[in-house]
Design an enzyme around this catalytic site. Structure first.
Site, PDB file in Angstrom:
ATOM      1  N   HIS A  79       0.816  -1.210   0.000  1.00  0.00           N
ATOM      2  CA  HIS A  79       0.000   0.000   0.000  1.00  0.00           C
ATOM      3  C   HIS A  79       0.858   1.271   0.000  1.00  0.00           C
ATOM      4  CE1 HIS A  79      -3.376  -2.483   2.166  1.00  0.00           C
ATOM      5  NE2 HIS A  79      -3.273  -2.775   0.873  1.00  0.00           N
ATOM      6  N   PRO A  80       1.834   1.415  -0.905  1.00  0.00           N
ATOM      7  CA  PRO A  80       2.616   2.657  -0.914  1.00  0.00           C
ATOM      8  C   PRO A  80       1.747   3.848  -1.288  1.00  0.00           C
ATOM      9  CG  PRO A  80       3.094   1.365  -2.877  1.00  0.00           C
ATOM     10  CD  PRO A  80       2.243   0.499  -1.986  1.00  0.00           C
TER      11      PRO A  80
END
Length: 566
Positions: free
Chosen positions: A474-475
């Site tokens: 989940h950058p």
């Protein structure tokens, strides 16, 4: 070298780029070029189309950029995975298909930042609804006619799902019927981006399928954006590579960067927009010294808390090759069976402390013991909880290594850099053990496999986290919205100090949301698409939503089995 002209050029056909391409070309007099470095979303390839095959795209490079971090200093100096989608659909083509919007207070918190007053939850909810078709029908919180197919878990899929939700309730946490509705906090069924026919509902399927035949949309795959062109301080076009051929496209109106939280800052920096010292070190002419480009990088880190299953009800047999042809055939012919689910059909969100204003821990329940990327499968019936903290105070960065667009950037998330990170992960492991020891799981729960029952002290738990925690992929937040000194874009995605250039993807989140990021990214693109088109925003809605207001995070008095003393 070829040169063409369009109204808009979109760099990246992912969760955001496909939304923009579809919405902008609803206006027939608007021309759009959509550039994607990967290939098509081949509908015959089970690896991206079968929900149960979600681990396969992460194991190769056809659909995955397969980025890797620099050695993470607080994680035993491990180089950690940073998978990102490559191909039409972007990361929606390879993600876990969990449809989680985030907590209402995520957006209310965004709206307290200067200039972001119109990003409250009630401002964003209409755009979540606009994007969605939920299989059980629309209501005040859900849409019924949007491009994204959302499937809600039904009772009876696997007894472990219901047992794990019941165990959470027996431990004193709330039950919620809808993690995307009135109350996110608690345990319940999980929505998924899966079609009624059991196929992955990527944004390529949901959005581009309706737009790709339009004469005013040109989609070019295997097109790697090299750099954005500028006429003074105005973005005027993009140069891109297709194999050994270089092409240039000019934008009459705007260049829209939708390349994700890793590649968007990388493209900006390569184009001369970013921290001046970084650019000068690589002899890149500075168009604008914008210090926040690539900074503020955030992610979700998670652990797998695994148990042996005493009854043969897990997915363990489905991992055996001799059982997979039958599963695949049923999925291919009927769109049903084990192949038609991502098997993240239950989960939840909890607060580990009463003073947490909204949930700080997320759970995904899975009826098998295996890593997310398909590795390290436990050779027995088992089950697990994916557990991770939601709003780490640690911050990282994305930094260009070279001017070559084929080179991966330097990525450092700086995981677990703050004392709060360690406290939350210890709390999460101990809370998970309390949940797992409840009566609802008695008939299924065998021995604890990971971290293992002997792992108890703070020091032992910390060592487990350092050695075994992994990214949740989940950058985000590396080109954040706002108006402080480190903000990159304004509330409409327009890059500060430049004209004709926007960033629209998860990188513009100021703070990461509570949960998976695909749904919020689609919402962001829907909301900004109206701004680009000059349309009146959808009206703010007026629906209730849960706010804890200091209520106890857990009703210990109602717990069926009381906490153990350590």
């Amino acid at each position: 070298m070829t040169t063409r002209e369009y109204d808009y050029i979109i760099c990246g056909a992912g969760s955001a780029g496909n939304v923009l391409a579809t919405r902008l070309t609803e206006d027939p007099d608007v021309t759009v070029l959509l550039l994607e470095a990967g290939g098509p979303d081949y509908r015959f390839d089970f690896r991206t189309q079968m929900p149960a095959a979600l681990a396969y795209p992460l194991q190769g490079r056809r659909y995955n950029w397969a980025y890797e971090t620099d050695p993470e200093p607080h994680m035993d100096n491990r180089r950690m995975e940073c998978g990102r989608g490559k191909g039409l659909g972007g990361s929606s083509l390879i993600n876990g298909m969990c449809y989680i919007r985030g907590n209402a207070l995520d957006y209310d918190n965004w709206s307290t930042h200067k200039g972001l007053e119109n990003w409250t939850y009630l401002d964003c909810l209409p755009y979540f609804k606009k994007a969605e078709t939920r299989d059980v029908g629309p209501n005040d919180y859900h849409g019924g006619s949007g491009p994204v197919s959302v499937t809600t878990s039904k009772p009876g899929v696997n007894p472990l799902f219901e047992a794990m939700v019941d165990a959470g309730v027996q431990a004193g946490y709330p039950r919620t019927d809808d993690l995307n509705g009135y109350q996110q906090e608690g345990f319940g069924p999980m929505d998924r981006t899966v079609t009624p026919k059991g196929r992955r509902a990527s944004t390529a399927r949901g959005y581009l399928d309706q737009a790709k035949a339009r004469p005013n949309l040109e989609i070019v795959t295997h097109a790697l954006a090299d750099r954005i062109l500028f006429d003074g301080k105005r973005a005027s076009g993009v140069t891109y590579l297709r194999g050994s051929e270089r092409a240039t496209a000019h934008a009459r109106r705007e260049v829209l960067v939708c390349s994700g939280a890793i590649a968007s800052p990388q493209l900006l920096q390569r184009s001369g927009v970013g921290p001046g010292a970084w650019l000068k070190a690589l002899d890149i002419p500075v168009v604008l010294d914008l210090p926040g480009v690539g900074q503020n990088l955030q992610d979700h880190l998670e652990m797998y808390i695994q148990y042996e299953c005493k009854e043969p009800v897990s997915l363990y047999p489905a991992l055996k090759w001799w059982n997979q042809p039958k599963i695949g055939l049923e999925w291919m012919l009927n769109g049903t069976g084990l192949g038609a689910s991502n098997h993240f059909e239950a989960g939840g969100f909890i607060r580990t402390r009463d003073d947490d204003p909204w949930p700080n821990i997320q759970y995904h329940f899975l009826p098998v013991a295996i890593n997310y990327n398909g590795s390290n499968a436990i050779e027995m019936h088992g089950f697990q909880a994916h557990v991770g903290s939601m709003r780490s105070p640690s911050r990282g960065r994305v930094k260009l290594r070279s001017r070559d667009p084929n080179d991966h950037p330097s990525i450092l998330f700086n995981y677990m850099a703050e004392a709060l990170d360690w406290r939350e992960f210890r709390d999460a492991i101990r809370a998970t053990r309390e949940i797992m020891r409840q009566p609802a799981l008695d008939r299924y729960r065998g021995r604890e496999l990971n971290p293992g029952a002997d792992c108890k002290t703070d020091k032992e738990l910390d060592a487990f986290v350092r050695a075994r925690a992994e990214t949740a992929f989940h950058p985000s937040c590396s080109c954040k919205m706002g108006y402080d000194d480190m903000a990159v874009v304004d509330e409409e995605g327009r890059v500060h100090g430049l004209d004709g250039l926007r960033v629209v993807d998860a990188s513009i989140m100021p703070i990461i949301t509570t949960g998976n990021l695909n749904a919020p990214t689609i919402m962001i693109a829907e909301k900004i698409a109206d701004k680009i088109r000059g349309r009146t925003p959808l009206a703010r809605v007026d629906v209730p939503y849960f706010v804890a207001n200091g209520a106890p995070a857990r009703n210990v008095a109602k717990a069926v089995r009381q906490p153990e003393t350590v």
